[in-house]
Design a protein around this motif. Structure first.
Motif, PDB file in Angstrom:
ATOM      1  N   CYS A 164       0.896  -1.145  -0.048  1.00 53.19           N
ATOM      2  CA  CYS A 164       0.020  -0.067  -0.028  1.00 53.19           C
ATOM      3  C   CYS A 164       1.015   1.391  -0.240  1.00 53.19           C
ATOM      4  CB  CYS A 164      -0.976   0.088   1.263  1.00 53.19           C
ATOM      5  SG  CYS A 164      -2.087  -1.431   1.273  1.00 53.19           S
ATOM      6  N   TRP A 165       0.527   2.184  -0.888  1.00 52.78           N
ATOM      7  CA  TRP A 165       1.419   3.428  -0.851  1.00 52.78           C
ATOM      8  C   TRP A 165       0.351   4.438  -0.335  1.00 52.78           C
ATOM      9  CZ3 TRP A 165       3.928   4.058  -6.598  1.00 52.78           C
ATOM     10  CH2 TRP A 165       4.772   2.866  -6.777  1.00 52.78           C
ATOM     11  N   ARG A 166       0.877   5.194   0.559  1.00 46.09           N
ATOM     12  CA  ARG A 166       0.155   6.316   1.117  1.00 46.09           C
ATOM     13  C   ARG A 166       0.836   7.655   0.853  1.00 46.09           C
ATOM     14  NH1 ARG A 166      -0.827   5.166   6.531  1.00 46.09           N
ATOM     15  NH2 ARG A 166      -1.947   7.029   6.734  1.00 46.09           N
ATOM     16  N   VAL A 167      -0.094   8.779   0.899  1.00 50.50           N
ATOM     17  CA  VAL A 167       0.640  10.207   0.945  1.00 50.50           C
ATOM     18  C   VAL A 167      -0.146  11.174   1.969  1.00 50.50           C
ATOM     19  CG1 VAL A 167       0.969   9.877  -1.742  1.00 50.50           C
ATOM     20  CG2 VAL A 167      -1.129  10.628  -1.009  1.00 50.50           C
ATOM     21  N   GLN A 168       0.326  12.236   1.970  1.00 51.78           N
ATOM     22  CA  GLN A 168      -0.468  13.255   2.880  1.00 51.78           C
ATOM     23  C   GLN A 168      -1.443  14.225   2.042  1.00 51.78           C
ATOM     24  OE1 GLN A 168       3.317  14.239   4.800  1.00 51.78           O
ATOM     25  NE2 GLN A 168       2.221  13.915   6.777  1.00 51.78           N
ATOM     26  N   GLY A 169      -2.561  13.649   1.950  1.00 58.88           N
ATOM     27  CA  GLY A 169      -3.516  14.513   1.218  1.00 58.88           C
ATOM     28  C   GLY A 169      -4.455  13.692   0.221  1.00 58.88           C
ATOM     29  N   ALA A 170      -5.570  14.273  -0.123  1.00 60.43           N
ATOM     30  CA  ALA A 170      -6.641  13.561  -0.834  1.00 60.43           C
ATOM     31  C   ALA A 170      -6.140  13.085  -2.372  1.00 60.43           C
ATOM     32  CB  ALA A 170      -7.746  14.420  -1.005  1.00 60.43           C
ATOM     33  N   VAL A 171      -6.215  11.921  -2.571  1.00 60.55           N
ATOM     34  CA  VAL A 171      -6.133  11.230  -3.823  1.00 60.55           C
ATOM     35  C   VAL A 171      -6.908  11.529  -4.945  1.00 60.55           C
ATOM     36  CG1 VAL A 171      -5.339   9.212  -4.896  1.00 60.55           C
ATOM     37  CG2 VAL A 171      -3.987   9.966  -2.964  1.00 60.55           C
ATOM     38  N   GLU A 172      -6.830  11.944  -6.400  1.00 61.23           N
ATOM     39  CA  GLU A 172      -7.546  11.858  -7.418  1.00 61.23           C
ATOM     40  C   GLU A 172      -6.912  10.624  -8.251  1.00 61.23           C
ATOM     41  OE1 GLU A 172      -8.638  16.289  -9.330  1.00 61.23           O
ATOM     42  OE2 GLU A 172      -6.356  15.812  -8.646  1.00 61.23           O
ATOM     43  N   ARG A 173      -7.852  10.252  -8.987  1.00 58.98           N
ATOM     44  CA  ARG A 173      -7.539   9.065 -10.188  1.00 58.98           C
ATOM     45  C   ARG A 173      -8.188   9.037 -11.331  1.00 58.98           C
ATOM     46  NH1 ARG A 173     -10.649   7.162  -5.408  1.00 58.98           N
ATOM     47  NH2 ARG A 173     -12.210   5.695  -6.097  1.00 58.98           N
ATOM     48  N   GLY A 174      -7.862   8.255 -12.220  1.00 62.49           N
ATOM     49  CA  GLY A 174      -8.326   8.131 -13.563  1.00 62.49           C
ATOM     50  C   GLY A 174      -7.632   7.119 -14.349  1.00 62.49           C
ATOM     51  N   ALA A 175      -8.250   6.921 -15.440  1.00 61.74           N
ATOM     52  CA  ALA A 175      -7.707   5.947 -16.693  1.00 61.74           C
ATOM     53  C   ALA A 175      -7.881   6.540 -18.015  1.00 61.74           C
ATOM     54  CB  ALA A 175      -8.154   4.582 -16.229  1.00 61.74           C
ATOM     55  N   GLU A 176      -6.860   6.017 -18.702  1.00 57.74           N
ATOM     56  CA  GLU A 176      -6.994   6.519 -20.379  1.00 57.74           C
ATOM     57  C   GLU A 176      -6.270   5.450 -20.986  1.00 57.74           C
ATOM     58  OE1 GLU A 176      -4.090   9.629 -20.195  1.00 57.74           O
ATOM     59  OE2 GLU A 176      -5.070  10.768 -18.308  1.00 57.74           O
ATOM     60  N   GLY A 177      -7.126   4.547 -21.774  1.00 60.41           N
ATOM     61  CA  GLY A 177      -6.705   3.570 -22.496  1.00 60.41           C
ATOM     62  C   GLY A 177      -5.767   2.560 -21.488  1.00 60.41           C
ATOM     63  N   ASP A 178      -4.820   2.392 -22.053  1.00 60.20           N
ATOM     64  CA  ASP A 178      -3.670   1.469 -21.341  1.00 60.20           C
ATOM     65  C   ASP A 178      -3.075   2.043 -20.065  1.00 60.20           C
ATOM     66  OD1 ASP A 178      -4.153  -0.569 -23.158  1.00 60.20           O
ATOM     67  OD2 ASP A 178      -2.652   0.192 -24.306  1.00 60.20           O
ATOM     68  N   LEU A 179      -3.463   3.307 -19.590  1.00 59.63           N
ATOM     69  CA  LEU A 179      -2.808   3.902 -18.614  1.00 59.63           C
ATOM     70  C   LEU A 179      -3.911   4.269 -17.361  1.00 59.63           C
ATOM     71  CD1 LEU A 179      -0.216   6.768 -19.065  1.00 59.63           C
ATOM     72  CD2 LEU A 179      -2.042   7.069 -17.429  1.00 59.63           C
ATOM     73  N   HIS A 180      -3.326   3.803 -16.286  1.00 61.33           N
ATOM     74  CA  HIS A 180      -4.257   4.549 -15.171  1.00 61.33           C
ATOM     75  C   HIS A 180      -3.100   5.035 -14.061  1.00 61.33           C
ATOM     76  CE1 HIS A 180      -3.502   0.257 -13.090  1.00 61.33           C
ATOM     77  NE2 HIS A 180      -3.436   0.068 -14.233  1.00 61.33           N
ATOM     78  N   TRP A 181      -3.813   6.168 -13.498  1.00 62.67           N
ATOM     79  CA  TRP A 181      -3.131   6.809 -12.545  1.00 62.67           C
ATOM     80  C   TRP A 181      -3.814   7.310 -11.205  1.00 62.67           C
ATOM     81  CZ3 TRP A 181      -5.152  11.490 -11.473  1.00 62.67           C
ATOM     82  CH2 TRP A 181      -6.261  12.139 -12.244  1.00 62.67           C
ATOM     83  N   ALA A 182      -3.087   7.685 -10.375  1.00 62.24           N
ATOM     84  CA  ALA A 182      -3.853   8.491  -8.903  1.00 62.24           C
ATOM     85  C   ALA A 182      -2.652   9.398  -8.767  1.00 62.24           C
ATOM     86  CB  ALA A 182      -3.843   7.229  -8.169  1.00 62.24           C
ATOM     87  N   ALA A 183      -3.202  10.573  -8.106  1.00 59.53           N
ATOM     88  CA  ALA A 183      -2.149  11.630  -7.584  1.00 59.53           C
ATOM     89  C   ALA A 183      -2.817  12.207  -6.365  1.00 59.53           C
ATOM     90  CB  ALA A 183      -2.051  12.386  -8.638  1.00 59.53           C
ATOM     91  N   GLY A 184      -2.055  12.606  -5.703  1.00 53.15           N
ATOM     92  CA  GLY A 184      -2.165  13.652  -4.587  1.00 53.15           C
ATOM     93  C   GLY A 184      -1.123  13.911  -3.443  1.00 53.15           C
ATOM     94  N   GLY A 185      -1.167  14.806  -2.921  1.00 50.80           N
ATOM     95  CA  GLY A 185      -0.030  15.176  -1.923  1.00 50.80           C
ATOM     96  C   GLY A 185       1.423  15.500  -2.607  1.00 50.80           C
ATOM     97  N   GLY A 186       1.379  15.728  -3.892  1.00 46.81           N
ATOM     98  CA  GLY A 186       2.694  16.082  -4.423  1.00 46.81           C
ATOM     99  C   GLY A 186       3.210  14.715  -5.017  1.00 46.81           C
ATOM    100  N   TRP A 187       2.449  13.839  -5.155  1.00 46.52           N
ATOM    101  CA  TRP A 187       2.930  12.252  -5.636  1.00 46.52           C
ATOM    102  C   TRP A 187       2.027  11.835  -6.721  1.00 46.52           C
ATOM    103  CZ3 TRP A 187       7.500  11.099  -3.856  1.00 46.52           C
ATOM    104  CH2 TRP A 187       8.128  11.517  -2.701  1.00 46.52           C
ATOM    105  N   ARG A 188       2.334  10.974  -7.698  1.00 46.38           N
ATOM    106  CA  ARG A 188       1.472  10.392  -8.527  1.00 46.38           C
ATOM    107  C   ARG A 188       2.077   8.910  -8.898  1.00 46.38           C
ATOM    108  NH1 ARG A 188      -1.756  12.094 -13.033  1.00 46.38           N
ATOM    109  NH2 ARG A 188      -1.725  14.163 -12.015  1.00 46.38           N
ATOM    110  N   PHE A 189       0.972   8.198  -8.824  1.00 46.21           N
ATOM    111  CA  PHE A 189       1.290   6.621  -9.260  1.00 46.21           C
ATOM    112  C   PHE A 189       0.787   6.601 -10.826  1.00 46.21           C
ATOM    113  CE2 PHE A 189      -1.222   2.712  -9.715  1.00 46.21           C
ATOM    114  CZ  PHE A 189      -0.335   1.648  -9.773  1.00 46.21           C
ATOM    115  N   VAL A 190       1.457   6.037 -11.693  1.00 44.68           N
ATOM    116  CA  VAL A 190       1.106   6.021 -13.188  1.00 44.68           C
ATOM    117  C   VAL A 190       1.565   4.355 -13.401  1.00 44.68           C
ATOM    118  CG1 VAL A 190       1.029   6.630 -15.462  1.00 44.68           C
ATOM    119  CG2 VAL A 190       2.091   8.152 -13.732  1.00 44.68           C
TER     120      VAL A 190
END
Ligand code: 3EB
Length: 336
Positions: free
Chosen positions: A62-88
């Motif tokens: 589990c990856w956690r950050v300090q802040g609320a996380v937004e997320r989405g997907a586009e084709g073969d890519l999915h992502w989440a971002a919050g607190g200054g960090w991004r998972f892609v």
């Protein structure tokens, strides 16, 4: 706020179910291994087809950050971002793209272009999981073709300072290539290992395109992201045929990296992943881990193939991760 400095980023191995972590608004990503059960269509989740080498239920990462996380997907890519960090994450089938070389170039172009257009534009750490990594002879070996495609994309996007990385072979679905990354609003500080030739300077004998990765990346919050580390000294593989000695040499490399980074020994905030090529070597590797690690160090053993066929074990992970507050992360709207 997305433009603000990155706060703390933490990683932990947790027992399931994943839903308990996904309901938190500060969860950036949940990685499952082997046949772990994860919800479909959740952009924060990725199931990596490497079997855990342990009895019972495998934990999630589990990856956690300090802040609320937004997320989405586009084709073969999915992502989440919050607190200054991004998972892609990019997950694709290499077959329609014509093989691993074109697929890795495509995956990297997607991932790098995505990051470049976001506030968290600095790609600090990458994981690469490809099928049958050692298939093919000489320069036709799939890992070597992967390196060619990766380098072509990095060059095309003008990336000259390489992220830290791991590249591991899986035995999951045919053609499945997974590339995922941790990105941040601030740059990191790449580090090399004094015992090892920088991978991008490996001599020609290891393939037409040298592997493009840094040995470690100091994150903006002070933690260290450590690349896959094996029994490579200088540029040569050591202790061929001896998994225990290879694991010991990997620790010599890891300790040299910690020394250079002026970080203390691995502890409860240093989760490590240990990739073991042969399931039957797991106990020998566990014995070496017990010799080199405090019992508090979280460790996850996975069955995975290393990118050089003579290498039997590889270790990656983190050092000095911050301890994040556990309260207040629920998205259920606790109002204080
Ligand atoms: C080595 O030291 C072992 O190609 O991204 C380790 C970490 C290795 C990352 C990569 C390869 C990669 O060369 C292999």
């Amino acid at each position: 706020m997305s433009g603000a400095a990155a706060g703390g980023f933490s990683v932990a191995y947790r027992a399931g179910p994943a839903a308990a972590w996904l309901e938190r608004s500060d969860t950036l990503a949940v990685l499952g291994f082997g046949d772990a059960s994860l919800p479909d269509g959740e952009p924060r989740c990725l199931r990596v087809p490497l079997a855990p080498l342990a009895q019972g239920e495998a934990p999630f990462e589990c990856w956690r950050v300090q802040g609320a996380v937004e997320r989405g997907a586009e084709g073969d890519l999915h992502w989440a971002a919050g607190g200054g960090w991004r998972f892609v994450a990019v997950e694709l089938d290499e077959s329609p793209l014509g093989g691993i070389e074109a697929a890795s170039e495509h995956a990297y172009r997607l991932l790098l272009a995505h990051a470049a257009a976001r506030p968290e534009r600095h790609v600090l750490r990458l994981w690469n999981y490809l099928r049958a990594i050692n298939e093919g002879e000489g320069d036709a070996e799939r890992y070597r073709r992967f390196c060619v495609g990766r380098l072509r994309a990095l060059d095309a996007l003008g990336i000259e300072r390489y992220p830290a990385a791991s590249a591991i072979g899986h035995h999951g679905p045919r053609g499945l290539l997974q590339v995922y990354a941790l990105c941040a609003v601030q740059r990191g500080e790449a580090m090399e290992n004094p015992r090892q030739v920088s991978a991008w300077h490996y001599p020609r004998q290891y393939g037409p395109a040298a592997p493009s990765f840094a040995r470690a990346m100091k994150l903006p919050d002070g933690a260290l992201a450590i690349s896959g580390t094996a029994a490579v000294v200088g540029h040569a593989s050591h202790h061929v045929g001896d998994v225990g000695a290879q694991a010991g040499e990997a620790f010599a490399n890891l300790h040299a990296l910690l020394d250079r980074a002026e970080l203390p020994a691995f502890d409860a905030h240093s989760p490590l992943k240990v990739y073991v090529r042969h399931r039957e070597d797991a106990d020998a590797v566990r014995a070496v881990l017990a010799r080199h690690l405090d019992p508090a160090v979280p460790r996850l053993l996975l069955q995975g193939d290393i990118c050089r066929r003579e290498l039997l074990v590889e270790i990656d992970g983190w050092s000095s991760l911050p301890r994040l507050r556990t309260a207040g992360g629920s998205s259920r709207g606790k109002r204080g």
